[in-house]
Write an enzyme that holds these catalytic residues in place. Structure first.
Site, PDB file in Angstrom:
ATOM      1  N   SER A  35       0.865  -1.452   0.115  1.00  0.00           N
ATOM      2  CA  SER A  35      -0.033  -0.057  -0.069  1.00  0.00           C
ATOM      3  C   SER A  35       0.911   1.191   0.052  1.00  0.00           C
ATOM      4  O   SER A  35       2.103   1.296   0.504  1.00  0.00           O
ATOM      5  CB  SER A  35      -0.995   0.195   1.349  1.00  0.00           C
ATOM      6  OG  SER A  35      -0.166   0.561   2.450  1.00  0.00           O
ATOM      7  N   ASP A  36       0.467   2.422  -0.649  1.00  0.00           N
ATOM      8  CA  ASP A  36       0.941   3.716  -0.537  1.00  0.00           C
ATOM      9  C   ASP A  36       0.633   3.935   0.928  1.00  0.00           C
ATOM     10  O   ASP A  36      -0.060   3.427   1.649  1.00  0.00           O
ATOM     11  CB  ASP A  36       0.381   4.787  -1.302  1.00  0.00           C
ATOM     12  CG  ASP A  36       1.613   5.779  -1.393  1.00  0.00           C
ATOM     13  OD1 ASP A  36       2.260   5.906  -0.724  1.00  0.00           O
ATOM     14  OD2 ASP A  36       1.126   6.642  -2.337  1.00  0.00           O
ATOM     15  N   TRP A  37       1.545   4.628   1.570  1.00  0.00           N
ATOM     16  CA  TRP A  37       1.529   5.039   3.167  1.00  0.00           C
ATOM     17  C   TRP A  37       0.324   5.805   3.519  1.00  0.00           C
ATOM     18  O   TRP A  37       0.050   6.967   3.234  1.00  0.00           O
ATOM     19  CB  TRP A  37       2.771   5.966   3.526  1.00  0.00           C
ATOM     20  CG  TRP A  37       3.995   5.064   3.803  1.00  0.00           C
ATOM     21  CD1 TRP A  37       4.642   5.050   5.060  1.00  0.00           C
ATOM     22  CD2 TRP A  37       4.630   3.943   3.102  1.00  0.00           C
ATOM     23  NE1 TRP A  37       5.698   4.263   4.993  1.00  0.00           N
ATOM     24  CE2 TRP A  37       5.735   3.466   3.954  1.00  0.00           C
ATOM     25  CE3 TRP A  37       4.304   3.460   1.789  1.00  0.00           C
ATOM     26  CZ2 TRP A  37       6.730   2.445   3.573  1.00  0.00           C
ATOM     27  CZ3 TRP A  37       5.502   2.318   1.603  1.00  0.00           C
ATOM     28  CH2 TRP A  37       6.279   1.887   2.147  1.00  0.00           C
ATOM     29  N   GLY A  38      -0.523   5.029   4.064  1.00  0.00           N
ATOM     30  CA  GLY A  38      -1.980   5.550   4.417  1.00  0.00           C
ATOM     31  C   GLY A  38      -3.066   5.123   3.436  1.00  0.00           C
ATOM     32  O   GLY A  38      -4.140   5.983   3.683  1.00  0.00           O
ATOM     33  N   GLY A  39      -2.893   4.486   2.612  1.00  0.00           N
ATOM     34  CA  GLY A  39      -3.759   4.122   1.624  1.00  0.00           C
ATOM     35  C   GLY A  39      -4.580   3.077   1.955  1.00  0.00           C
ATOM     36  O   GLY A  39      -5.379   2.692   0.828  1.00  0.00           O
TER      37      GLY A  39
END
Length: 755
Positions: free
Chosen positions: A284-288
């Site tokens: 995941s992208d960070w916080g995605g």
């Protein structure tokens, strides 16, 4: 029931010289059991055996892990690491932002710098610059060099390269990507990926997919046709996976089909894993990540950066609270998610670990070596694009002008800082002014001219009006005494420039640069404009200046690289990977109001479909300022007539196209020969032509070489939305050879016959 007793087989019996048949049978059973025991003892080490096949290691390790251990490797344990299995000696994964260099070390549990003293790196040119080289060999050198720096820092996963398509010229993150054409982006990404992973560093192509704007990136839902998805927005990722063999891939923040792309079953499972056969891990992208069930079923394998500053700051928001942590484990234990889903995810993570952190062939690497600075400089020198050179004002020989005035904030600004997650802490950066002074000496004078400020916590420092006017007046007064002006401006890495999490406000250069350039041009006709920028911009002053040099961002060797090109030590050979429009409204995304960009009520509509970049300008006959594939040289090239190896294309065959190219000038130079394909008759709308091949030649003065490229049936296909398949219709096609998309140098026709 058999009550017959059997005499136990003792050691004496085993040693008997003449054992009975029954004793022999029993001995065989014992020996078999003993061998199995030895085999089992040996197999316990399979996952630790670096010489064992990776799939055997994955299967063996998975069989020995508890449910909790399987879950633990699916989510972050710090800002930039995810857990291994300490009980089994399985290492963790260490990540770092790329793709232009290894990011400064970050605290374990926060976004704050760790303040290490040994994490300074080489800042390599940005990927837009790499794409501008149109040189696959340089891409491989880049991937090798940058991954060596990651390896030396103890990293396993490099978050890059970026291959999102440049749909919007205001995109704050476009400098991390490879332009507007999916073929070019894919071709340049593959060598980078292969070279990096040969060193045992996993690449993580990003952001999958449709992340074409930073504005509202966290929430916007992209509405786009199936054909545009297949022809424009997926092909570069597909090449990265199918041809590059990328080991991980990063999901994007935005939504598609109403679902966030980090938990999107249609894209992650349907396209990536099932259709393309991707066997690595989706990160995941960070916080995605936003849901446990959707992430679990939707194809996400590793969750990073979700709503926590770590255990030591707030234990209520520890890493165990991630969606793929305790909540996921609970659903598996309750039978709401089958063990097979967990095992698939854990297997993908283990596969990544054995390919990287526990790969015996992973290199030790090195940082800030002479070889790496050499690669940095080579990529920059071939990535610089000469856009205008009236009366051959360039190159400038040392001693040619007595008084050279350098004007511009970017002449002294380090472009390694700022920009968001790709910000780099460098050992040194050679500024443009420094590079020019080293070459031209006392002939160089400097005036800042304008002030761009420094990015501080999302805000930019500003000067008052009087101070800004003073800078401008100083440049104008000094210009009156100069024999030549080298203006060094463009964009920078401030927020709302070339920077993550924000797009530019408009298509113009900021900080009053357009007006400053125009005023300087009135004073001194000998003016060369040098721009650093990750995307296109308006050039209303273009007719008033003698030359325009587009540098993108050149990394640590910026000053030396620029000086080499300005002086002619290096002959520029870069070609644009994007279209420079005359006006912002000429880009198709702006022709549909806010629905086209940035969206209305968090819904953005790609109504232009497949007509992105040059496909729009070329087909709709909109004249650009500088077309895709364009770039000048200090020498000239003459193209001969292209020839085809066959006049007919068949499903299993290829056609070779050949064209002689001669250097007709007095300097050695490099020329990128571009191949475009045009469909002469089709039942659906198709672009006027599309890039399907390129090759770069190095030619001495007077030398002729033949450029050869192959065409296959896939190069002729379009995506049929009615049948949901790629297809080609019988008919005539043109193979178009160009020095750019608009500079056609030759055409050869062939046919795809009806069956």
């Amino acid at each position: 029931m058999n009550n017959k007793t059997t005499k136990p087989l003792g050691s004496a019996a085993l040693l008997a010289k003449n054992p009975t048949p029954k004793q022999l049978k029993t001995m065989k059973k014992l020996l078999t059991t003993l061998c199995l025991g030895i085999a089992m003892t040996t197999s316990a080490q399979t996952y630790l055996d670096p010489n064992a096949p990776i799939e055997d290691r994955v299967k063996d390790a998975l069989s020995r892990m508890t449910l909790h251990e399987k879950v633990a490797i699916l989510h972050a344990q710090s800002k930039f690491s995810s857990a291994g299995v300490p009980r089994l000696g399985i290492r963790q994964l260490n990540y770092s932002d790329g793709p232009h260099g290894a990011r400064e070390e970050i605290d374990w549990n926060s976004w704050n710098p760790a303040h290490w003293t040994n994490d300074s790196c080489v800042a390599f040119p940005t990927l837009t610059c790499l794409a501008s080289t149109w040189n696959r060999e340089l891409s491989a050198l880049y991937g090798n060099a940058v991954s060596e720096e990651f390896a030396f820092r103890g990293k396993d996963v490099m978050l890059g390269p970026g291959v999102n398509i440049a749909r919007v010229p205001l995109n704050g993150r476009a400098f991390e990507y490879m332009g507007e054409d999916p073929y070019l982006a894919g071709e340049m990404a593959v060598p980078y990926i292969k070279a990096a992973q040969k060193n045992g560093i996993a690449t993580c192509p990003k952001h999958f997919f449709l992340n074409n704007q930073e504005k509202d990136r966290w929430t916007v839902n992209v509405n786009v046709s199936e054909r545009a998805v297949e022809e424009i927005y997926l092909p570069a990722f597909k090449k990265a996976i199918k041809e590059g063999g990328a080991w991980t891939i990063m999901g994007s923040y935005n939504k598609w089909l109403g679902r966030w792309c980090c938990e999107n079953d249609s894209s992650l499972n349907g396209i990536l894993k099932k259709r393309w056969g991707f066997d690595g891990a989706v990160v995941s992208d960070w916080g995605g990540t936003h849901h446990t069930d959707l992430a679990a079923w939707g194809g996400l394998d590793i969750e990073m950066g979700t709503n926590t500053n770590g255990k030591t700051i707030d234990k209520s928001l520890g890493y165990n609270t991630y969606y793929l942590a305790d909540p996921f484990e609970k659903m598996v234990r309750e039978g709401k998610i089958p063990m097979s889903v967990l095992d698939d995810k854990a297997s993908r993570v283990l596969r990544t670990i054995f390919r990287t952190a526990m790969n015996p062939k992973k290199v030790i690497g090195n940082m800030t070596s002479e070889a790496h600075y050499d690669v940095c400089q080579k990529v920059g020198e071939e990535g610089i694009v000469l856009l205008k050179n009236q009366k051959n004002i360039l190159p400038i020989e040392p001693g040619q002008y007595k008084r050279i005035l350098v004007v511009g904030d970017n002449a002294t600004r380090s472009m390694s800082y700022g920009g968001g997650s790709s910000e780099l802490k460098t050992k040194f950066d050679i500024s443009p002014l420094q590079g020019l002074r080293e070459l031209y000496g006392d002939a160089i004078d400097y005036a800042q001219g304008y002030y761009a400020g420094k990015a501080m916590y999302g805000k930019v420092e500003k000067l008052n009006t009087d101070s800004l006017l003073r800078l401008k007046n100083e440049a104008i007064e000094k210009a009156k005494q100069a024999d030549l002006i080298i203006y060094i401006g463009g964009m920078n890495k401030n927020h709302r420039q070339d920077c993550e999490d924000g797009d530019r406000e408009n298509y113009n250069l900021s900080y009053g640069q357009n007006e400053l350039i125009a005023e300087l041009a009135k004073i001194q006709k000998n003016i060369v404009v040098v721009t650093f920028a990750g995307n296109a911009f308006a050039t209303p002053w273009i007719d008033k200046v003698q030359a325009l040099v587009q540098c993108w961002y050149l990394g640590s060797m910026s000053g030396t690289t620029l000086a080499n090109v300005i002086s002619g030590k290096v002959n520029p050979s870069g070609k644009l990977p994007i279209t420079f429009a005359k006006r912002q409204e000429d880009y198709p995304c702006f022709q549909y109001g806010e629905e086209g960009y940035p969206g209305v009520n968090r819904q953005v509509h790609y109504k232009e479909g497949i007509y992105v970049g040059y496909r729009h300008f070329d087909t709709k006959k909109v004249q650009p300022q500088f077309p895709f594939g364009y770039g000048l040289s200090y020498t000239t090239f003459k193209y001969g007539k292209p020839t085809l190896s066959s006049r007919y294309m068949y499903d299993e065959g290829t056609i070779t196209i050949s064209v002689p190219v001669t250097n007709t000038g007095k300097r050695e130079g490099k020329e990128t020969v571009q191949l475009y394909i045009a469909d002469e008759q089709c039942s659906v709308d198709r672009p006027a032509k599309e890039l399907k091949g390129f090759t770069k030649l190095t030619l001495a003065p007077g030398e002729t070489k033949t450029a050869t490229m192959e065409i296959n049936v896939d190069d002729l296909k379009y995506y049929n939305e009615a049948t949901h398949r790629w297809q080609v219709e019988p008919g005539r096609f043109k193979a178009i050879i160009g020095a750019s998309v608009t500079d056609v140098r030759g055409v050869a026709e062939f046919e795809y016959p009806a069956k």
